[in-house]
Design a protein around this motif. Sequence first.
Motif, PDB file in Angstrom:
ATOM      1  N   UNK A  51      11.826   2.351 -30.016  1.00 26.81           N
ATOM      2  CA  UNK A  51      13.034   1.789 -29.424  1.00 26.81           C
ATOM      3  C   UNK A  51      14.146   2.830 -29.352  1.00 26.81           C
ATOM      4  N   UNK A  52      14.307   3.643 -30.396  1.00 28.26           N
ATOM      5  CA  UNK A  52      15.308   4.703 -30.386  1.00 28.26           C
ATOM      6  C   UNK A  52      14.992   5.717 -29.289  1.00 28.26           C
ATOM      7  N   UNK A  53      13.727   6.112 -29.181  1.00 32.02           N
ATOM      8  CA  UNK A  53      13.355   7.066 -28.141  1.00 32.02           C
ATOM      9  C   UNK A  53      13.609   6.472 -26.762  1.00 32.02           C
ATOM     10  N   UNK A  54      13.256   5.209 -26.556  1.00 34.25           N
ATOM     11  CA  UNK A  54      13.454   4.576 -25.259  1.00 34.25           C
ATOM     12  C   UNK A  54      14.935   4.510 -24.895  1.00 34.25           C
ATOM     13  N   UNK A  55      15.786   4.167 -25.845  1.00 33.75           N
ATOM     14  CA  UNK A  55      17.235   4.119 -25.583  1.00 33.75           C
ATOM     15  C   UNK A  55      17.773   5.502 -25.224  1.00 33.75           C
ATOM     16  N   UNK A  56      17.340   6.516 -25.946  1.00 34.99           N
ATOM     17  CA  UNK A  56      17.794   7.887 -25.637  1.00 34.99           C
ATOM     18  C   UNK A  56      17.295   8.338 -24.267  1.00 34.99           C
ATOM     19  N   UNK A  57      16.057   8.013 -23.951  1.00 33.62           N
ATOM     20  CA  UNK A  57      15.492   8.405 -22.660  1.00 33.62           C
ATOM     21  C   UNK A  57      16.204   7.688 -21.516  1.00 33.62           C
ATOM     22  N   UNK A  58      16.433   6.399 -21.669  1.00 33.80           N
ATOM     23  CA  UNK A  58      17.094   5.640 -20.609  1.00 33.80           C
ATOM     24  C   UNK A  58      18.565   6.005 -20.473  1.00 33.80           C
ATOM     25  N   UNK A  59      19.213   6.431 -21.550  1.00 34.47           N
ATOM     26  CA  UNK A  59      20.619   6.835 -21.474  1.00 34.47           C
ATOM     27  C   UNK A  59      20.790   8.069 -20.594  1.00 34.47           C
ATOM     28  N   UNK A  60      19.746   8.857 -20.463  1.00 39.60           N
ATOM     29  CA  UNK A  60      19.823  10.050 -19.624  1.00 39.60           C
ATOM     30  C   UNK A  60      19.744   9.712 -18.136  1.00 39.60           C
ATOM     31  N   UNK A  61      19.312   8.506 -17.812  1.00 34.15           N
ATOM     32  CA  UNK A  61      19.204   8.113 -16.405  1.00 34.15           C
ATOM     33  C   UNK A  61      20.576   7.888 -15.777  1.00 34.15           C
ATOM     34  N   UNK A  62      21.561   7.496 -16.570  1.00 33.05           N
ATOM     35  CA  UNK A  62      22.910   7.254 -16.081  1.00 33.05           C
ATOM     36  C   UNK A  62      23.895   7.852 -17.091  1.00 33.05           C
ATOM     37  N   UNK A  63      24.033   9.183 -17.100  1.00 27.70           N
ATOM     38  CA  UNK A  63      24.878   9.809 -18.113  1.00 27.70           C
ATOM     39  C   UNK A  63      26.353   9.454 -17.933  1.00 27.70           C
ATOM     40  N   UNK A  64      27.058   9.417 -19.041  1.00 27.05           N
ATOM     41  CA  UNK A  64      28.487   9.123 -19.003  1.00 27.05           C
ATOM     42  C   UNK A  64      29.236  10.415 -18.701  1.00 27.05           C
ATOM     43  N   UNK A  65      29.726  10.519 -17.489  1.00 27.11           N
ATOM     44  CA  UNK A  65      30.450  11.706 -17.052  1.00 27.11           C
ATOM     45  C   UNK A  65      31.894  11.297 -16.837  1.00 27.11           C
ATOM     46  N   UNK A  66      32.808  12.137 -17.244  1.00 30.50           N
ATOM     47  CA  UNK A  66      34.225  11.829 -17.117  1.00 30.50           C
ATOM     48  C   UNK A  66      34.669  11.724 -15.670  1.00 30.50           C
ATOM     49  N   UNK A  67      35.860  11.195 -15.458  1.00 25.44           N
ATOM     50  CA  UNK A  67      36.367  11.034 -14.090  1.00 25.44           C
ATOM     51  C   UNK A  67      36.667  12.383 -13.440  1.00 25.44           C
TER      52      UNK A  67
END
Length: 87
Positions: A51-67
């Motif tokens: 579950x931790x690996x899946x969350x980390x992998x999926x978080x890379x699909x929509x990275x949080x980039x500043x404005x």
Amino acid sequence: MGASALPVIAFTLLWGIVLFLGVALPLFVPKGPNRGILQVLLVLTGFTCWLFWLCCYMAQMNPLIGPKLDNVTILVMAREWGNPISD
């Protein structure tokens, strides 16, 4: 950039093996007071690591980039916050 199915399948199989070993391997071990604890430990380890690996992998699909700000906006912010930028 999109999600690739290969890493998801590979790591699901890897942690699935850990889950399987957590259930099957202690069945071949002689009964003892810690047998159930060992099974729960291995099953929870496999599931939480997956579950931790899946969350980390999926978080890379929509990275949080500043404005992305315009130059004028940056200059106004710098002036208002007391940090003037010389042109």
